[in-house]
Design an enzyme around this catalytic site. Structure first.
Site, mmCIF file in Angstrom:
data_model
loop_
_atom_site.group_PDB
_atom_site.id
_atom_site.type_symbol
_atom_site.label_atom_id
_atom_site.label_comp_id
_atom_site.label_asym_id
_atom_site.label_seq_id
_atom_site.Cartn_x
_atom_site.Cartn_y
_atom_site.Cartn_z
ATOM 1 N N HIS A 129 48.618 -9.151 74.925
ATOM 2 C CA HIS A 129 49.412 -9.412 73.714
ATOM 3 C C HIS A 129 50.886 -9.156 74.046
ATOM 4 O O HIS A 129 51.197 -8.334 74.917
ATOM 5 C CB HIS A 129 48.939 -8.437 72.630
ATOM 6 C CG HIS A 129 49.506 -8.665 71.268
ATOM 7 N ND1 HIS A 129 50.748 -8.211 70.892
ATOM 8 C CD2 HIS A 129 48.989 -9.275 70.178
ATOM 9 C CE1 HIS A 129 50.974 -8.541 69.628
ATOM 10 N NE2 HIS A 129 49.924 -9.190 69.174
ATOM 11 N N ASP A 206 44.831 -1.152 75.552
ATOM 12 C CA ASP A 206 45.229 -1.676 74.247
ATOM 13 C C ASP A 206 43.952 -1.866 73.425
ATOM 14 O O ASP A 206 43.220 -2.828 73.611
ATOM 15 C CB ASP A 206 45.974 -3.005 74.441
ATOM 16 C CG ASP A 206 46.303 -3.689 73.127
ATOM 17 O OD1 ASP A 206 45.863 -3.206 72.067
ATOM 18 O OD2 ASP A 206 46.998 -4.723 73.172
ATOM 19 N N GLN A 209 42.029 -4.400 69.220
ATOM 20 C CA GLN A 209 40.900 -5.227 68.770
ATOM 21 C C GLN A 209 39.539 -4.617 69.110
ATOM 22 O O GLN A 209 38.511 -5.258 68.874
ATOM 23 C CB GLN A 209 40.984 -6.642 69.392
ATOM 24 C CG GLN A 209 42.227 -7.422 69.024
ATOM 25 C CD GLN A 209 42.308 -7.768 67.535
ATOM 26 O OE1 GLN A 209 41.338 -7.615 66.777
ATOM 27 N NE2 GLN A 209 43.465 -8.224 67.091
ATOM 28 N N LYS A 232 44.049 -2.662 61.095
ATOM 29 C CA LYS A 232 42.965 -3.539 61.549
ATOM 30 C C LYS A 232 41.610 -2.855 61.410
ATOM 31 O O LYS A 232 40.607 -3.353 61.886
ATOM 32 C CB LYS A 232 43.190 -3.933 63.014
ATOM 33 C CG LYS A 232 44.463 -4.756 63.251
ATOM 34 C CD LYS A 232 44.542 -5.185 64.705
ATOM 35 C CE LYS A 232 45.938 -5.614 65.124
ATOM 36 N NZ LYS A 232 46.331 -6.921 64.632
ATOM 37 N N CYS A 371 50.538 -14.265 69.510
ATOM 38 C CA CYS A 371 51.350 -13.373 70.348
ATOM 39 C C CYS A 371 50.832 -13.325 71.783
ATOM 40 O O CYS A 371 50.848 -12.267 72.433
ATOM 41 C CB CYS A 371 51.443 -11.963 69.763
ATOM 42 S SG CYS A 371 52.180 -11.933 68.141
HETATM 43 N N1 7TS Z 1 47.435 -5.744 70.837
HETATM 44 C C1 7TS Z 1 46.493 -6.605 70.432
HETATM 45 C C2 7TS Z 1 45.338 -6.922 71.310
HETATM 46 C C3 7TS Z 1 46.596 -7.168 69.154
HETATM 47 O O1 7TS Z 1 45.649 -8.020 68.738
HETATM 48 C C4 7TS Z 1 47.691 -6.832 68.337
HETATM 49 C C5 7TS Z 1 47.899 -7.473 66.991
HETATM 50 C C6 7TS Z 1 48.634 -5.914 68.820
HETATM 51 C C7 7TS Z 1 48.479 -5.403 70.080
HETATM 52 C C8 7TS Z 1 49.791 -5.471 67.994
HETATM 53 O O2 7TS Z 1 49.343 -4.778 66.887
HETATM 54 P P1 7TS Z 1 50.382 -4.337 65.758
HETATM 55 O O3 7TS Z 1 49.560 -3.618 64.745
HETATM 56 O O4 7TS Z 1 51.388 -3.474 66.418
HETATM 57 O O5 7TS Z 1 50.982 -5.596 65.229
HETATM 58 N N2 7TS Z 1 47.346 -8.729 66.901
HETATM 59 C C9 7TS Z 1 47.517 -9.600 65.898
HETATM 60 C C10 7TS Z 1 46.825 -10.798 65.835
HETATM 61 O O6 7TS Z 1 46.009 -11.165 66.661
HETATM 62 N N3 7TS Z 1 47.183 -11.447 64.741
HETATM 63 O O7 7TS Z 1 48.105 -10.720 64.083
HETATM 64 C C11 7TS Z 1 48.309 -9.569 64.805
#
Ligand code: 7TS
Length: 413
Positions: A129, A206, A209, A232, A371
């Site tokens: 990401h 990371d 997910q 999430k 992303c």
């Molecule tokens: N890493 C992964 C694998 C992610 O899916 C996301 C967010 C992040 C990092 C960043 O998370 P945040 O809470 O700091 O934004 N992914 C997504 C997505 O797939 N659609 O919207 C956000």
């Protein structure tokens, strides 16, 4: 953990906790399939938020008055709850941040800027990401370090031979996504941790997910760092977690300076508070931290193994049903070996058009590069549509997605 871990989860019962799922969009019942972006928030978590503001809203660590003491106990206790949830040694290994992105920036800045230099290497994967990819890329530019990427194969799995080739004595950090938010690939993080440690490198997992939908134990993986986001996993936005091994966090300098993170300040210098507060400068997201602990209670009560099984079954079902379209491209591993999401493109229709049409059927999916622009470049698709599942989704909702796509197909014919 739920007591009957092997029984399937009771979706009807769970849905009662999420009134938002009753919503209609232009008169049609909502089908929410954008959970990899943000999950919905169950009543007990909404109640915890309201309860905080109704009964004990106050600043933490600072006041001796009753409300501040109650807020401090709940906020600090939330760190203990998170530590227990991921198998960390204790609250000193749990830093509350705003989200996964901030957790990664914290390590890249606080550790990377001082530890990396010319000749050092940071090993990522092609499916990272942007939160990880861009962060390490920029810190590498500033320090003279080099970023290398473990290749993916045609099915969207990591090429582990390439991983073994890339991770060498020059590697200082391996940062790898546990479950890809675009491909659904579940990466062998504990094998990668072993390879990294054999070369005296750290591994950053990371977990954005993975932590929401399966048991993740930092000791079992032997992760040096793990990041995830509350929003999430049934929690609110504005709260994320950075897990770090105590001895590593201890040796790191702070990322942000200010109140709460200091021990003693003079006009000339300052010393730092104990972990984890050294990394939590200023007034934190108190309510969100407390609500995250409530969200963890909620999902653990359902049972993490059961959540994992439910998501995997839905993903496989969605993969099979979507495969019925002759001209669909589905990205990532086979249906029976992936996390709870499916990204695809239907014929020549742009993913944004697909998601706009699906919205007319009240089906919420995400469209874009998720992303992961370099990955999408490699896939030869600027964007994809993505359906992602959580505890309250059903097979009927997957059917609704497929039926809506069939109708959309006719509109584009
Ligand atoms: N890493 C992964 C694998 C992610 O899916 C996301 C967010 C992040 C990092 C960043 O998370 P945040 O809470 O700091 O934004 N992914 C997504 C997505 O797939 N659609 O919207 C956000």
């Amino acid at each position: 953990m739920g007591t009957t871990e092997s029984a399937p989860l009771s979706v009807d019962r769970i849905r009662e906790d999420f009134p938002i799922l009753e919503r209609e969009v232009d008169g049609t019942q909502l089908v929410y399939l954008d959970n990899a972006a943000t999950s919905q928030t169950p009543e007990p978590v909404v109640d915890a938020i309201a309860d905080y503001y109704r009964r004990y809203n106050s600043n933490v660590h600072r006041g001796l008055h009753q409300l501040s003491q109650e807020a401090s106990i709940a906020y600090e206790g939330a760190h203990d709850r998170v530590a227990e949830f991921i198998g960390a040694a204790g609250r000193e290994e749990i830093v509350f941040t705003k989200n996964t992105t901030e957790s990664m920036n914290l390590v890249a800045y606080a550790w990377g800027l001082s530890e990396l230099g010319p000749g050092d290497e940071v090993v990522l994967t092609e499916m990272e990401h942007h939160a990880s990819l861009v962060t390490w890329q920029q810190v590498a530019k500033r320090t003279g370090a080099t970023v290398k990427y473990i290749r993916i194969d045609d099915e969207g799995y990591l090429d582990m031979d390439h991983a073994r080739e890339l991770i060498t004595e020059d590697t200082q950090m391996v940062s790898v996504v546990h479950i890809s938010n675009a491909l659904g690939t579940v990466n062998p993080v504990s094998t990668l941790a072993d390879i990294a440690h054999d070369h005296d490198a750290y591994i950053f997992v990371d977990g954005a997910q993975s932590v929401p939908n399966r048991p993740v134990d930092v000791e079992a993986i032997d992760a040096d760092f793990l990041a995830f986001s509350g929003h999430k996993m049934c929690g609110p936005t504005g709260i994320g977690v950075l897990y770090g091994k105590e001895h590593i966090l201890d040796a790191m300098q702070p990322y942000l300076y200010g109140g709460d993170m200091i021990r003693k300040v003079t006009f000339d210098d300052a010393t730092w508070n104990e972990l984890p507060w050294k990394f939590e400068a200023g007034t934190p997201n108190i309510c969100q931290g407390i609500a995250l602990a409530e969200a963890i209670d909620y999902i653990e009560d359902i049972g993490m193994e059961r959540i994992q099984a439910h998501e995997e079954q839905l993903a496989e079902y969605a993969y099979d049903r979507l495969s019925e379209f002759e001209d669909i491209d589905i990205y990532g591993p086979p249906g029976d070996d992936r996390g709870g999401l499916v990204a695809f493109n239907l014929g020549a229709v742009h993913a944004h058009d697909t998601s706009e049409i699906l919205n007319e059927f009240a089906v919420a999916v995400r469209a874009g590069d998720h992303c992961t622009q370099p990955l999408h470049d490699k896939l030869g698709a600027p964007a994809s549509a993505r359906a992602s599942f959580y505890i309250y989704n059903t097979r009927e909702e997957v059917d609704k997605l497929v039926e809506s796509l069939e109708d959309a197909r006719e509109l584009f014919a």
